[in-house]
Design an enzyme around this catalytic site. Structure first.
Site, mmCIF file in Angstrom:
data_model
loop_
_atom_site.group_PDB
_atom_site.id
_atom_site.type_symbol
_atom_site.label_atom_id
_atom_site.label_comp_id
_atom_site.label_asym_id
_atom_site.label_seq_id
_atom_site.Cartn_x
_atom_site.Cartn_y
_atom_site.Cartn_z
ATOM 1 N N SER A 147 0.858 -1.193 0.000
ATOM 2 C CA SER A 147 0.000 0.000 0.000
ATOM 3 C C SER A 147 0.886 1.232 0.000
ATOM 4 O O SER A 147 2.033 1.169 0.460
ATOM 5 C CB SER A 147 -0.879 0.020 1.263
ATOM 6 N N TYR A 160 -2.502 -0.822 10.470
ATOM 7 C CA TYR A 160 -2.469 -1.129 9.031
ATOM 8 C C TYR A 160 -1.155 -0.627 8.417
ATOM 9 O O TYR A 160 -0.477 -1.360 7.684
ATOM 10 C CB TYR A 160 -3.677 -0.475 8.346
HETATM 11 P P1 NAP Z 1 -11.217 -6.695 -0.796
HETATM 12 O O1 NAP Z 1 -12.018 -6.279 -1.983
HETATM 13 O O2 NAP Z 1 -11.838 -6.743 0.536
HETATM 14 O O3 NAP Z 1 -10.548 -8.104 -1.141
HETATM 15 C C1 NAP Z 1 -9.811 -8.807 -0.181
HETATM 16 C C2 NAP Z 1 -9.566 -10.188 -0.712
HETATM 17 O O4 NAP Z 1 -8.740 -10.895 0.224
HETATM 18 C C3 NAP Z 1 -10.838 -10.984 -0.877
HETATM 19 O O5 NAP Z 1 -10.673 -11.871 -1.961
HETATM 20 C C4 NAP Z 1 -10.902 -11.762 0.432
HETATM 21 O O6 NAP Z 1 -11.721 -12.898 0.284
HETATM 22 C C5 NAP Z 1 -9.417 -12.078 0.629
HETATM 23 N N1 NAP Z 1 -9.005 -12.371 1.987
HETATM 24 C C6 NAP Z 1 -9.138 -11.602 3.085
HETATM 25 N N2 NAP Z 1 -8.624 -12.222 4.169
HETATM 26 C C7 NAP Z 1 -8.164 -13.422 3.725
HETATM 27 C C8 NAP Z 1 -7.538 -14.524 4.344
HETATM 28 N N3 NAP Z 1 -7.274 -14.530 5.662
HETATM 29 N N4 NAP Z 1 -7.182 -15.592 3.585
HETATM 30 C C9 NAP Z 1 -7.439 -15.603 2.256
HETATM 31 N N5 NAP Z 1 -8.029 -14.588 1.608
HETATM 32 C C10 NAP Z 1 -8.383 -13.513 2.339
HETATM 33 O O7 NAP Z 1 -9.947 -5.744 -0.581
HETATM 34 P P2 NAP Z 1 -9.027 -4.922 -1.609
HETATM 35 O O8 NAP Z 1 -9.330 -3.492 -1.417
HETATM 36 O O9 NAP Z 1 -9.072 -5.497 -2.967
HETATM 37 O O10 NAP Z 1 -7.605 -5.164 -0.949
HETATM 38 C C11 NAP Z 1 -6.732 -6.153 -1.403
HETATM 39 C C12 NAP Z 1 -5.320 -5.806 -0.936
HETATM 40 O O11 NAP Z 1 -4.929 -4.526 -1.424
HETATM 41 C C13 NAP Z 1 -5.135 -5.782 0.575
HETATM 42 O O12 NAP Z 1 -3.893 -6.354 0.913
HETATM 43 C C14 NAP Z 1 -5.139 -4.302 0.882
HETATM 44 O O13 NAP Z 1 -4.416 -4.006 2.064
HETATM 45 C C15 NAP Z 1 -4.461 -3.755 -0.356
HETATM 46 N N6 NAP Z 1 -4.745 -2.346 -0.621
HETATM 47 C C16 NAP Z 1 -6.011 -1.941 -0.872
HETATM 48 C C17 NAP Z 1 -6.233 -0.588 -1.130
HETATM 49 C C18 NAP Z 1 -7.600 -0.072 -1.444
HETATM 50 O O14 NAP Z 1 -7.757 1.167 -1.445
HETATM 51 N N7 NAP Z 1 -8.595 -0.895 -1.728
HETATM 52 C C19 NAP Z 1 -5.178 0.318 -1.123
HETATM 53 C C20 NAP Z 1 -3.906 -0.152 -0.850
HETATM 54 C C21 NAP Z 1 -3.683 -1.491 -0.604
HETATM 55 P P3 NAP Z 1 -12.419 -13.614 1.557
HETATM 56 O O15 NAP Z 1 -12.935 -12.521 2.441
HETATM 57 O O16 NAP Z 1 -13.477 -14.474 0.957
HETATM 58 O O17 NAP Z 1 -11.340 -14.414 2.198
#
Ligand code: NAP
Length: 255
Positions: A147, A160
């Site tokens: 991130s 975080y």
């Molecule tokens: P999201 O839409 O909530 O997707 C999260 C994914 O991770 C889902 O597929 C979820 O599926 C899976 N997951 C969560 N906990 C898990 C576990 N313990 N084991 C296996 N799978 C797991 O979130 P996102 O925004 O796409 O974020 C994805 C990544 O990008 C994260 O690492 C986040 O920190 C990073 N990120 C996001 C942003 C943003 O603005 N969105 C910005 C910077 C970084 P299940 O819940 O079914 O397991």
């Protein structure tokens, strides 16, 4: 005649990729990006229904994916999945979560929950996949979705941010350790991207004002903004790039 160089391949035909957290948001974008350039993608997440739907949609478009139900914080289960489905040429570790609070209000439970998924699981899934690469002579690419919060601080985000700064340090150390095997280890660092994870932030007028004041390009991110960076890091196009991060942050950290 001038001997012209040619652009290295942006393709992954015949390669196998593992994407954790690939059933939603950024991870689904990563899975599609790798499948679009020819990889077979093994996608892991906890929830079966959303995972199966994501895999079915990818396969319906003529690309190749399969689903594995997995909680990445269950290290023994994760190692078994990697052993059963690997070796992999590419890992995109995207599974990640946030439980935001003021530092003085943070509970031990929330700290441990975030650290287990964002940092501890990231460490051990890297190791499991790297071992398969090394044992099979694969000069693979390991990519963590970290991130911009791995480079700066953020409101209510001490846990975080700490977990993502940990990933940044971990990646540098692993890149040093595994360089001799030809493995590359990098991060992609998104700014705020509209996904289920960030719904809470996007619904908070104070937080969205903070976000918009920081992004120099004047818009929040979309999943598509991350896909090119992941395809680049996964392929030979980036074959001398390791131990670093690509910030996809609209200029947030520059200012
Ligand atoms: P999201 O839409 O909530 O997707 C999260 C994914 O991770 C889902 O597929 C979820 O599926 C899976 N997951 C969560 N906990 C898990 C576990 N313990 N084991 C296996 N799978 C797991 O979130 P996102 O925004 O796409 O974020 C994805 C990544 O990008 C994260 O690492 C986040 O920190 C990073 N990120 C996001 C942003 C943003 O603005 N969105 C910005 C910077 C970084 P299940 O819940 O079914 O397991």
């Amino acid at each position: 005649m001038v001997d012209l160089p040619s652009t290295p391949s942006f393709r992954l035909d015949g390669k196998k990729a593992f994407v954790t957290g690939g059933s939603s948001g950024i991870g689904l974008g990563c899975a599609v990006a790798l499948a679009e350039v020819g990889a077979h993608v093994v996608i892991a997440a906890r929830g079966k229904e959303r995972l199966d739907e994501a895999v079915a949609a990818i396969n319906a478009k003529g690309m190749s994916a399969e689903a594995v139900v997995l909680d990445v914080s269950d290290i023994a289960a994760m190692r078994k999945v990697v052993a059963d489905h690997g070796p992999f040429d590419v890992l995109v570790n995207c599974a990640g979560i946030g439980r935001h609070s003021k530092a003085l209000d943070t509970t031990e439970e929330d700290f441990d929950f975030v650290a287990e998924v964002n940092w501890k699981a990231a460490h051990f899934v890297s190791g499991a996949v790297a071992k398969g690469m090394i044992d099979n002579g694969i000069r693979g690419s390991i990519i963590h979705i970290s991130s911009q919060m791995g480079h700066v601080g953020g409101i209510d985000r001490s846990v975080y941010c700490g977990s993502k700064h940990a990933v940044e340090g971990m990646v540098k150390s692993m890149a040093i350790e595994w360089g001799e095997y030809g493995l590359r280890v990098n991060t992609v660092c998104p700014t705020f991207i509209r996904t289920p994870l960030t719904e809470v932030t996007f619904n908070d007028p104070e937080k969205i004002a903070w976000v918009m004041s920081k992004i120099k390009l004047g818009r929040v991110g979309m999943v598509e903004d991350i896909m090119g960076a992941v395809a680049y890091l996964a392929t030979d196009a980036s074959s001398l790039v390791t131990g670093t991060s690509i910030l996809v942050d609209g200029g947030w950290t520059a200012g």
